[in-house]
Scaffold this motif. Structure first.
Motif, PDB file in Angstrom:
ATOM      1  N   SER A  56       0.766  -1.587  -0.266  1.00  0.00           N
ATOM      2  CA  SER A  56      -0.020   0.084  -0.291  1.00  0.00           C
ATOM      3  C   SER A  56       1.031   1.303  -0.269  1.00  0.00           C
ATOM      4  CB  SER A  56      -0.473  -0.180   1.207  1.00  0.00           C
ATOM      5  OG  SER A  56      -0.425  -0.181   2.844  1.00  0.00           O
ATOM      6  N   MET A  57       0.624   2.551  -0.332  1.00  0.00           N
ATOM      7  CA  MET A  57       1.000   3.690  -0.408  1.00  0.00           C
ATOM      8  C   MET A  57       1.669   4.015   1.263  1.00  0.00           C
ATOM      9  SD  MET A  57       1.062   4.519  -3.184  1.00  0.00           S
ATOM     10  CE  MET A  57       2.432   6.151  -3.020  1.00  0.00           C
ATOM     11  N   THR A  76      -2.114   0.056  -6.582  1.00  0.00           N
ATOM     12  CA  THR A  76      -3.551   1.243  -5.950  1.00  0.00           C
ATOM     13  C   THR A  76      -4.361   0.815  -7.677  1.00  0.00           C
ATOM     14  OG1 THR A  76      -2.915   2.442  -7.612  1.00  0.00           O
ATOM     15  CG2 THR A  76      -1.759   2.837  -6.279  1.00  0.00           C
ATOM     16  N   SER A  99      -2.272  -2.785  -0.301  1.00  0.00           N
ATOM     17  CA  SER A  99      -2.406  -1.429  -1.503  1.00  0.00           C
ATOM     18  C   SER A  99      -3.061  -0.419  -1.041  1.00  0.00           C
ATOM     19  CB  SER A  99      -3.504  -2.834  -3.086  1.00  0.00           C
ATOM     20  OG  SER A  99      -5.029  -3.032  -2.353  1.00  0.00           O
ATOM     21  N   THR A 100      -3.364   0.095  -1.969  1.00  0.00           N
ATOM     22  CA  THR A 100      -4.442   1.246  -1.704  1.00  0.00           C
ATOM     23  C   THR A 100      -5.416   1.327  -2.784  1.00  0.00           C
ATOM     24  OG1 THR A 100      -2.697   2.683  -0.820  1.00  0.00           O
ATOM     25  CG2 THR A 100      -4.573   4.158  -1.311  1.00  0.00           C
ATOM     26  N   CYS A 101      -6.776   1.503  -2.280  1.00  0.00           N
ATOM     27  CA  CYS A 101      -7.674   1.918  -3.450  1.00  0.00           C
ATOM     28  C   CYS A 101      -8.428   3.447  -3.305  1.00  0.00           C
ATOM     29  CB  CYS A 101      -8.890   0.771  -3.159  1.00  0.00           C
ATOM     30  SG  CYS A 101     -10.455   0.883  -3.731  1.00  0.00           S
ATOM     31  N   TYR A 102      -8.237   4.017  -3.761  1.00  0.00           N
ATOM     32  CA  TYR A 102      -8.840   5.328  -4.327  1.00  0.00           C
ATOM     33  C   TYR A 102     -10.115   5.856  -4.188  1.00  0.00           C
ATOM     34  CZ  TYR A 102      -4.046   6.552  -4.090  1.00  0.00           C
ATOM     35  OH  TYR A 102      -2.521   6.284  -3.798  1.00  0.00           O
ATOM     36  N   CYS A 182      -5.505  10.909  -4.917  1.00  0.00           N
ATOM     37  CA  CYS A 182      -5.516  10.559  -6.036  1.00  0.00           C
ATOM     38  C   CYS A 182      -6.170  11.388  -7.165  1.00  0.00           C
ATOM     39  CB  CYS A 182      -5.851   8.950  -6.408  1.00  0.00           C
ATOM     40  SG  CYS A 182      -5.353   8.880  -8.259  1.00  0.00           S
ATOM     41  N   ARG A 223       3.459   6.560 -11.887  1.00  0.00           N
ATOM     42  CA  ARG A 223       2.638   4.988 -11.597  1.00  0.00           C
ATOM     43  C   ARG A 223       2.093   4.660 -12.900  1.00  0.00           C
ATOM     44  NH1 ARG A 223      -3.349   5.241  -8.747  1.00  0.00           N
ATOM     45  NH2 ARG A 223      -4.003   6.724 -10.395  1.00  0.00           N
TER      46      ARG A 223
END
Length: 249
Positions: A56-57, A76, A99-102, A182, A223
């Protein structure tokens, strides 16, 4: 090196996905942004076999800043689709990846209405309970404004509201610090970068293509796009070579 720049010795790829689902029929708008569940699983397993750790970020930033060294990849997802929870989460959990989900704070449990005018088929977004499932599964929620607006097409006051209130609203639903932003559509001006920094975000990602090199601005991180037609061979090129860096201009 200034205080807002990265210091990583080796380029770090931050992968970006949208929908993890079967693609719509040929000719459908934005068909390229669908990655099949099978392809996603193969890509993640390939990373694991080659010794990469998907992060993740929040977990990635120490590597980006040069405080830690390792074979890492940021993962992401943009927009917060329910199919990320259904198809990506089990794969990530099985491999020990984060992970990161925006997510778009005023569209939870609804659909990608911002794409309707372009003829994109509606797809369900995670609701608040599903976001909590995502976090409970070891993943992270990031911020993608309140309504998925193009920041360059709204007033400065509205842009500031979209950035700041989205963080506040999402924080009401998940027991997790919301530190990563993001830019929707990858559209922003320098004033928006300052707004994001002032809102307390530790990073912001863009649609600029390329891996993160030393000296990159933490609030304008490039990215690596992963698309429907990305074969495993091209995926390797994107992650491990200068393939994406050459497309950063």
């Amino acid at each position: 090196m200034t205080w807002f720049e990265t210091a990583n010795a080796s380029p770090i790829p931050i992968l970006v996905y949208h929908q993890i689902a079967a693609a719509p029929p040929k000719g459908a708008p934005f068909r390229s942004l669908y990655v099949s569940p099978g392809a996603f699983a193969r890509q993640m397993r390939w990373l694991k076999r080659l010794g990469y750790q998907g992060l993740s970020m929040t977990a990635l930033l120490p590597y980006v800043r040069g405080e830690q060294v390792g074979k890492v990849v940021g993962i992401t997802f943009d927009d917060g689709y329910e199919n990320n929870l259904i198809h990506a989460l089990p794969v990530l959990q099985g491999l020990g990846f984060s992970s990161t989900c925006y997510c778009v704070s005023q569209r939870l449990g609804q659909t990608n209405a911002w794409d309707a005018a372009l003829g994109v088929a509606p797809a369900r977004l995670m609701d608040a309970a599903q976001l909590r499932q995502w976090v409970a599964g070891g993943q992270e929620v990031g911020v993608h404004t309140r309504h998925h607006v193009n920041l360059t097409q709204v007033s400065p006051a509205l842009a500031k509201e979209e950035i700041e209130l989205s963080k506040t609203e999402l924080s009401m639903h998940v027991n997790q610090g919301l530190e990563h932003f993001c830019y929707p559509y990858g559209c922003y001006h320098s004033a928006h970068v300052n707004m994001v920094r002032q809102a307390g975000f530790a990073s912001a990602t863009t649609t600029q293509r390329g891996r993160v090199h030393s000296g990159a601005d933490l609030w304008q991180l490039p990215r690596v796009p992963v698309l429907r037609a990305t074969t495993l061979a091209v995926f390797w090129l994107k992650v491990a070579t200068r393939y994406e860096d050459r497309r950063s201009a």
